[in-house]
Design a protein around this motif. Structure first.
Motif, PDB file in Angstrom:
ATOM      1  N   PHE A 319       0.840  -1.193   0.000  1.00  0.00           N
ATOM      2  CA  PHE A 319       0.000   0.000   0.000  1.00  0.00           C
ATOM      3  C   PHE A 319       0.876   1.245   0.000  1.00  0.00           C
ATOM      4  O   PHE A 319       1.984   1.247   0.549  1.00  0.00           O
ATOM      5  CB  PHE A 319      -0.902   0.035   1.245  1.00  0.00           C
ATOM      6  N   ASN A 320       0.361   2.312  -0.619  1.00  0.00           N
ATOM      7  CA  ASN A 320       0.989   3.618  -0.527  1.00  0.00           C
ATOM      8  C   ASN A 320       0.691   4.181   0.849  1.00  0.00           C
ATOM      9  O   ASN A 320      -0.469   4.405   1.206  1.00  0.00           O
ATOM     10  CB  ASN A 320       0.451   4.547  -1.616  1.00  0.00           C
ATOM     11  N   GLY A 321       1.727   4.429   1.645  1.00  0.00           N
ATOM     12  CA  GLY A 321       1.512   4.831   3.027  1.00  0.00           C
ATOM     13  C   GLY A 321       0.907   6.207   3.189  1.00  0.00           C
ATOM     14  O   GLY A 321       0.209   6.472   4.175  1.00  0.00           O
ATOM     15  N   SER A 322       1.153   7.112   2.252  1.00  0.00           N
ATOM     16  CA  SER A 322       0.635   8.471   2.397  1.00  0.00           C
ATOM     17  C   SER A 322      -0.795   8.617   1.919  1.00  0.00           C
ATOM     18  O   SER A 322      -1.550   9.436   2.441  1.00  0.00           O
ATOM     19  CB  SER A 322       1.540   9.450   1.640  1.00  0.00           C
ATOM     20  N   SER A 323      -1.195   7.805   0.931  1.00  0.00           N
ATOM     21  CA  SER A 323      -2.555   7.891   0.405  1.00  0.00           C
ATOM     22  C   SER A 323      -3.441   6.731   0.823  1.00  0.00           C
ATOM     23  O   SER A 323      -4.670   6.835   0.786  1.00  0.00           O
ATOM     24  CB  SER A 323      -2.515   7.966  -1.126  1.00  0.00           C
ATOM     25  N   GLY A 324      -2.831   5.606   1.200  1.00  0.00           N
ATOM     26  CA  GLY A 324      -3.598   4.420   1.548  1.00  0.00           C
ATOM     27  C   GLY A 324      -4.019   3.595   0.350  1.00  0.00           C
ATOM     28  O   GLY A 324      -4.735   2.597   0.502  1.00  0.00           O
ATOM     29  N   ASP A 325      -3.591   3.981  -0.866  1.00  0.00           N
ATOM     30  CA  ASP A 325      -3.989   3.260  -2.081  1.00  0.00           C
ATOM     31  C   ASP A 325      -3.336   1.884  -2.128  1.00  0.00           C
ATOM     32  O   ASP A 325      -2.157   1.722  -1.757  1.00  0.00           O
ATOM     33  CB  ASP A 325      -3.592   4.057  -3.328  1.00  0.00           C
ATOM     34  N   PHE A 326      -4.096   0.913  -2.603  1.00  0.00           N
ATOM     35  CA  PHE A 326      -3.578  -0.436  -2.771  1.00  0.00           C
ATOM     36  C   PHE A 326      -2.731  -0.499  -4.031  1.00  0.00           C
ATOM     37  O   PHE A 326      -3.193  -0.182  -5.128  1.00  0.00           O
ATOM     38  CB  PHE A 326      -4.747  -1.417  -2.846  1.00  0.00           C
ATOM     39  N   ILE A 327      -1.459  -0.892  -3.884  1.00  0.00           N
ATOM     40  CA  ILE A 327      -0.536  -0.955  -5.020  1.00  0.00           C
ATOM     41  C   ILE A 327      -0.635  -2.297  -5.718  1.00  0.00           C
ATOM     42  O   ILE A 327      -0.673  -2.380  -6.952  1.00  0.00           O
ATOM     43  CB  ILE A 327       0.909  -0.704  -4.547  1.00  0.00           C
ATOM     44  N   GLY A 328      -0.676  -3.371  -4.952  1.00  0.00           N
ATOM     45  CA  GLY A 328      -0.769  -4.703  -5.534  1.00  0.00           C
ATOM     46  C   GLY A 328      -0.074  -5.729  -4.660  1.00  0.00           C
ATOM     47  O   GLY A 328       0.421  -5.423  -3.575  1.00  0.00           O
ATOM     48  N   VAL A 329      -0.037  -6.962  -5.162  1.00  0.00           N
ATOM     49  CA  VAL A 329       0.637  -8.045  -4.453  1.00  0.00           C
ATOM     50  C   VAL A 329       2.123  -7.961  -4.771  1.00  0.00           C
ATOM     51  O   VAL A 329       2.521  -7.924  -5.936  1.00  0.00           O
ATOM     52  CB  VAL A 329       0.070  -9.414  -4.860  1.00  0.00           C
ATOM     53  N   LYS A 330       2.950  -7.925  -3.730  1.00  0.00           N
ATOM     54  CA  LYS A 330       4.387  -7.745  -3.897  1.00  0.00           C
ATOM     55  C   LYS A 330       5.129  -9.065  -3.749  1.00  0.00           C
ATOM     56  O   LYS A 330       4.864  -9.831  -2.826  1.00  0.00           O
ATOM     57  CB  LYS A 330       4.902  -6.761  -2.835  1.00  0.00           C
ATOM     58  N   PRO A 331       6.063  -9.367  -4.649  1.00  0.00           N
ATOM     59  CA  PRO A 331       6.921 -10.538  -4.450  1.00  0.00           C
ATOM     60  C   PRO A 331       7.749 -10.370  -3.180  1.00  0.00           C
ATOM     61  O   PRO A 331       8.094  -9.251  -2.781  1.00  0.00           O
ATOM     62  CB  PRO A 331       7.823 -10.544  -5.693  1.00  0.00           C
ATOM     63  N   THR A 332       8.066 -11.478  -2.546  1.00  0.00           N
ATOM     64  CA  THR A 332       8.857 -11.417  -1.317  1.00  0.00           C
ATOM     65  C   THR A 332      10.250 -10.868  -1.583  1.00  0.00           C
ATOM     66  O   THR A 332      10.786 -10.095  -0.781  1.00  0.00           O
ATOM     67  CB  THR A 332       8.970 -12.813  -0.685  1.00  0.00           C
ATOM     68  N   ILE A 333      10.838 -11.237  -2.696  1.00  0.00           N
ATOM     69  CA  ILE A 333      12.173 -10.776  -3.064  1.00  0.00           C
ATOM     70  C   ILE A 333      12.073  -9.980  -4.353  1.00  0.00           C
ATOM     71  O   ILE A 333      11.509 -10.457  -5.349  1.00  0.00           O
ATOM     72  CB  ILE A 333      13.151 -11.951  -3.247  1.00  0.00           C
ATOM     73  N   GLY A 334      12.630  -8.761  -4.363  1.00  0.00           N
ATOM     74  CA  GLY A 334      12.629  -7.941  -5.561  1.00  0.00           C
ATOM     75  C   GLY A 334      11.293  -7.274  -5.816  1.00  0.00           C
ATOM     76  O   GLY A 334      10.398  -7.237  -4.972  1.00  0.00           O
TER      77      GLY A 334
END
Length: 534
Positions: A319-334
């Motif tokens: 998530f974007n911490g300043s806006s709260g927008d959902f960015i997506g599912v993040k890989p654990t590495i990279g």
């Protein structure tokens, strides 16, 4: 069937024997504590008296995080980790990253606080390096002691990791050579031990247990060696060759931290709103939340969720911490999915056996016990073929001392933990000192009774039975909850682990019965000497 010439088979047998013999007793301790580490989380909850609140991250977090951030140094707000303590409260780890003066590596430094999830009341706080503040948690001291003994043998860093990494390679070498020298592998899976002699019977049981746990030995030895050498060797090499020695830049690249920075002060968006979005995406409550660059425009929030049915690992939502927008599912590495990241994610579930909940953990514990048996019987077989040499006979004596004495020392250190916890002293110190004193007493008994191996072995075994059987009582007398109280809180784990201790003690007691003892040869003592002492 694997065909080998007689000469090659003899060389492989020598490699197999010597690789296990030179470091076999240390390997046994690592495998035994690794078996306990599979259920270390359950042991930790049991030693803490049960979890007082399920999923504490489900409670409203915005006010709790804001209150703690307001009283924390600004430089320690570089990253905030939020997760559950062993007793079911909330832990907030507010920290930065700095070079440790002793190791020279980049490590966490900051403030660890435990708060009541119901009202946000501060329960305890500790400042310092990450390894020190987490080791100071009183209720997790028993779990941490067992895990550290498995991971580093309580040796100073990085030598402990080097030692366990080498032992992992020794175990891998023994598994490979064992596979090659046992030519009838499929048939040996269903081997029925011969009763024509103690040595042949023990050899057949060694082969049978080793064959069933062969794949397990490959998995845990490789993954264990990887974990030992990844932090001590691999990551420093990558930092030196790919990042000019800048370990912080390497970590940011591996973890996928955005390259662009914006230190403009801005209030963090609502965590509870982000959790609601995460619930819509996954249907689960996060079990770990990470906030990087708290209070800045480039703040990023990561929410780790438990795996869904059939998955080995859970998703990480960004998530974007300043806006709260959902960015997506993040890989654990990279920042992008990769085969390397997928393979790395397999390491943890395969090494710790938590890929299918309690079922896979139970299987891993059973296979770990089998590997302990394989390690000890392998040492015994090597000694018994050389029992005319007094040096090897003395080594056989110490196989018994370590083989039966280590479980006793581990069981008694549990009593030391509960006593120290009840006395409001330092449970970590009490646990370590209890283990040290008991282990020293066992070694001293081994020296004094060096010609009475069978009698010492039986004394140690009955001591383990007594120590395990009394652990539930010690826990209760030292302030732990009773079964009804724990069940009333919705936590049956306390009763389950108590029953596990009692049933293990009962099985060990049955093993000491004369009828069963006659059927199975004991530990370490050569057959000739056993006949003389019978």
């Amino acid at each position: 069937m694997i065909e080998l010439s007689k000469a090659r088979n003899q060389r492989l047998l020598a490699v197999h024997g010597w690789s296990g013999t030179l470091l076999g007793l240390f390997l046994y301790v690592v495998v035994l504590t690794g078996t306990l580490s599979v259920i270390s989380h359950e042991l930790g909850i049991w030693s803490a008296g049960g979890v007082t609140l399920k999923q504490p991250l489900a409670v409203p977090l915005d006010e709790i995080v804001r209150d703690q951030a307001n009283v924390t140094r600004a430089e320690w707000l570089e990253e905030i980790g939020i997760f559950q303590s062993m007793s079911g409260n909330l832990l907030l780890w507010l920290h930065t990253h700095d070079k440790h003066p002793d190791t020279g590596g980049i490590e966490d430094f900051g403030r660890l606080v435990e708060v009541n999830p119901h009202d946000g009341a501060l329960l305890r706080e500790t400042e310092g390096w990450g390894r020190d503040v987490f080791a100071s948690d009183p209720v997790s001291a028993l779990e941490q002691f067992i895990v550290d003994l498995h991971v580093t043998l309580h040796l100073p860093e990085p030598w402990g990791l080097y030692a366990t990494g080498i032992l992992g390679f020794v175990m891998l070498l023994a598994a490979i050579t064992g596979l090659l020298i046992h030519r009838h592998l499929i048939r040996e899976v269903f081997l029925s031990p011969r009763q024509s002699g103690a040595l042949l019977t023990k050899r057949d049981r060694h082969v049978l247990a080793g064959t069933w746990s062969l794949v397990f030995a490959f998995i845990v030895s490789f993954t264990g060696a990887f974990y030992s050498f990844a932090a001590t060797v691999a990551l420093p090499v990558v930092a030196a060759t790919g990042f000019g020695g800048d370990q912080q830049a390497m970590l940011e690249t591996l973890l996928g931290v955005p390259a662009t920075e914006d230190d403009t002060a801005i209030k963090l968006a609502g965590l509870d709103a982000m959790k609601a979005t995460a619930w819509e995406e996954t249907g689960t409550v996060p079990d770990f939340i990470s906030i990087s660059h708290y209070g800045r425009a480039d703040a990023r929030v990561l929410m780790n969720h438990p795996p869904a049915q059939g998955d080995l690992n859970g998703p990480v939502l960004a998530f974007n911490g300043s806006s709260g927008d959902f960015i997506g599912v993040k890989p654990t590495i990279g920042t992008e999915p990769s085969i390397g990241a997928s393979l790395l994610l397999l390491m943890g579930p395969l090494h710790f056996g938590h890929f299918a909940g309690l079922l896979s953990k139970a299987i891993w514990v059973g296979l770990g016990i089998a590997m302990c048996y394989v390690t000890l019987t392998g040492l015994q077989l090597w000694v018994q073929r050389r029992n005319e040499d007094p040096v090897w006979r003395a080594f056989g004596h110490w196989i018994s001392v370590v083989g039966v004495g280590t479980p006793l020392a581990l069981a008694v250190c549990g009593h030391g933990f509960f006593a120290a916890l009840a006395l409001s002293s330092e449970p970590a110190m009490g646990t370590a000192w209890t283990f040290t004193v008991v282990a020293s007493a066992i070694v001293l008994a081994g020296v004094v009774m060096r010609h009475l191996t069978l009698q010492l072995e039986r004394c140690l075994a009955w001591g383990t039975v007594l120590a395990l059987a009394l652990l539930p009582l010690t826990r209760l007398l030292c302030g732990g909850p009773g079964w009804m109280a724990a069940i009333a809180e919705g936590d049956a784990l306390v009763m389950g682990v108590d029953l596990l201790m009692l049933s293990t003690a009962a099985c060990l007691a049955l093993w000491q019965m004369p009828g069963l003892r006659r059927r199975f040869s004991g530990l370490g003592l050569p057959a000739v000497e056993r006949a003389a002492t019978a």
